[in-house]
Scaffold this active site. Structure first.
Site, short mmCIF file in Angstrom:
data_model
loop_
_atom_site.label_atom_id
_atom_site.label_comp_id
_atom_site.label_asym_id
_atom_site.label_seq_id
_atom_site.Cartn_x
_atom_site.Cartn_y
_atom_site.Cartn_z
N THR A 158 0.88 -1.12 -0.03
CA THR A 158 0.15 0.04 -0.02
C THR A 158 1.01 1.35 0.14
O THR A 158 0.90 2.16 -0.92
CB THR A 158 -0.89 0.14 1.24
OG1 THR A 158 -0.31 -0.24 2.36
CG2 THR A 158 -1.97 -1.00 1.08
N ASP B 33 -4.59 -7.89 2.36
CA ASP B 33 -5.73 -7.76 1.17
C ASP B 33 -6.70 -8.57 1.31
O ASP B 33 -7.94 -8.11 1.16
CB ASP B 33 -4.78 -7.86 -0.11
CG ASP B 33 -5.80 -7.84 -1.45
OD1 ASP B 33 -6.01 -6.80 -1.80
OD2 ASP B 33 -6.16 -8.80 -1.90
N CYS C 292 -7.37 -4.72 -3.04
CA CYS C 292 -7.21 -3.77 -1.64
C CYS C 292 -6.10 -3.16 -1.64
O CYS C 292 -6.10 -1.98 -1.02
CB CYS C 292 -8.02 -4.41 -0.36
SG CYS C 292 -9.73 -4.81 -0.89
N ASP C 293 -5.01 -3.92 -1.53
CA ASP C 293 -3.64 -3.11 -1.20
C ASP C 293 -3.28 -2.06 -2.15
O ASP C 293 -3.05 -1.01 -1.58
CB ASP C 293 -2.49 -4.41 -1.33
CG ASP C 293 -2.46 -5.21 -0.24
OD1 ASP C 293 -2.39 -4.70 1.02
OD2 ASP C 293 -1.88 -6.48 -0.25
N GLN C 294 -3.75 -2.20 -3.52
CA GLN C 294 -3.51 -1.34 -4.58
C GLN C 294 -4.39 -0.16 -4.67
O GLN C 294 -4.03 0.75 -4.63
CB GLN C 294 -3.23 -2.05 -5.88
CG GLN C 294 -1.98 -2.84 -6.02
CD GLN C 294 -1.59 -3.25 -7.20
OE1 GLN C 294 -1.54 -4.48 -7.69
NE2 GLN C 294 -1.50 -2.33 -8.10
#
Length: 392
Positions: A18, A139, A166-168
């Site tokens: 992230t 994530d 979700c991380d990105q």
């Protein structure tokens, strides 16, 4: 040519995805991004899955165009060194658990005291406060808790799917938030703290699904969007998959009937209107599946595209990189020079005046420690003293 963030300096106190992704996006726009790592080991992604290289593919994916300094903020001298560096930058990105950097003496309050104009972006899994803010989050956990995963899999037989969305997304929203805070500071001189969570990013991304539920009590599932947008996937005779999109205008539907030599579909009462086709999605899918098993994929895609029906092969990454349009967009760029150069995916925004051009390969651990510390006024003896005390 300088990028649009030329002159902005970012301190990235982050690991894995992230924070590093947010830092890389800002670096691609021309910011000077200084990555702070632990001496010796560096970012956890450097040697992911036992990779002995200085930068594994996961590390290279999120860390181009940066400088690396090693500072051990678990030591008193390391804290002093970090704060001296923090006093000179415009932005700080960090993705530690809430409160971790505060306990070390290098959190927002400590930085604000010496740099009130700082744009401080704290990225976390669940947010800086609330009943679940303390939870370890990756994530998969953010995908699951946010409801995003429920739209990507069968709920009675769930499987992990896709890239670390979700991380990105967290990194993307963090970079977006930083740009807004920098613009505010340019007009007012006022810095601020930003709180970006993976859970919040995942929820914010699902505008369509959330609106559907809040306005019509519609709970989205794996096929909700496919039905509404009339998106289909089929396997051709050569067992190669392809995709079709039929939402609007109606000429796409008529073109498909012509390409498949099934004019009877146009008069079938189950499929006459788009509303009918949404209601009878599975029936139409079954009708077309049998048709598309009669020819190879390339022939079907060619026939559909000849009638202006949106259609494309479902590519692997290897196939996608070989697509003529992908090559035309120059989405694979070379970062660095000579034997150390790496080919990586490029920045997808094409600025006419301030282009984001390929820059440096990912840094080695601590590669720029001495030069960065010299830039904030430390001499050779100071640097050697810090190193002898394991502070850098």
């Amino acid at each position: 040519m300088p990028g649009p963030l030329e002159g902005v300096t970012v301190l990235e106190m982050a690991n894995v995805i992230t924070g590093p992704y947010a830092g890389m996006l800002l670096a691609d726009l021309g910011a000077e991004v200084i990555k702070v790592e632990m001496p010796g080991t560096g970012d956890l992604f450097r040697h992911w899955a036992g990779d002995k290289n200085q930068f594994s593919p996961p590390f290279a994916a999120f860390n181009r165009n940066k400088k690396s300094v090693t500072i051990n903020v678990k030591t008193t001298r390391g804290v002093e060194c970090y704060l001296r560096l923090a006093a000179s930058v415009d932005v700080i990105l960090e993705n530690f658990r809430p409160g971790t950097l505060d306990r070390m003496g290098v959190g927002y309050n400590a930085v604000k005291e010496i740099n009130p104009r700082i744009v401080y972006c704290a990225i976390s899994g669940m947010g800086q406060s609330g009943p679940d803010s303390h939870r370890p989050t990756y994530d998969a956990i953010a995908q699951a808790l946010s409801g995003l995963w429920s739209q990507l899999t069968e709920m009675n037989d769930p499987e992990p799917v896709g890239p670390p969305l979700c991380d990105q997304l967290g990194g993307l929203y963090a970079a977006y938030g930083v740009l807004g805070a920098l613009l505010h500071r340019a007009g007012t001189g006022q810095g601020q703290r930003l709180d970006v969570s993976m859970l919040g990013a995942a929820m914010g991304f699902q505008t369509n699904a959330v609106a559907g539920y809040l306005m019509q009590s519609d709970v989205a599932d794996k096929f909700s969007r496919a039905k509404r947008s009339q998106t289909y996937a089929f396997v051709a005779a050569d067992r190669r998959p392809f995709a079709i999109h039929l939402s609007t205008p109606d000429k796409f539907w008529r073109g498909l009937a012509d390409a498949t030599e099934r004019p009877d579909l146009l008069s079938d009462p189950r499929f006459k209107t788009k509303t009918d086709r949404i209601a009878n999605y599975e029936a139409l899918r079954a009708e077309l599946a049998g048709v598309f098993e009669t020819r190879d994929r390339d022939e079907w895609v060619e026939r559909l595209q000849a009638r202006d029906v949106p259609a494309a092969p479902i590519n692997t990454i290897a196939e996608a990189l070989d697509e003529p349009q992908v090559r035309h967009l120059e989405m694979v760029r070379t970062f660095g020079q000579g034997d150390e150069a790496l080919e990586l995916v490029g920045f997808p925004v094409d600025y006419a005046v301030t282009p984001a051009e390929p820059g440096d390969r990912p840094p080695l651990v601590g590669e720029h420690t001495d030069s960065v510390l010299r830039s904030i006024g430390l001499g050779a003896e100071d640097i050697e003293g810090l190193r002898s005390e394991s502070a850098i």
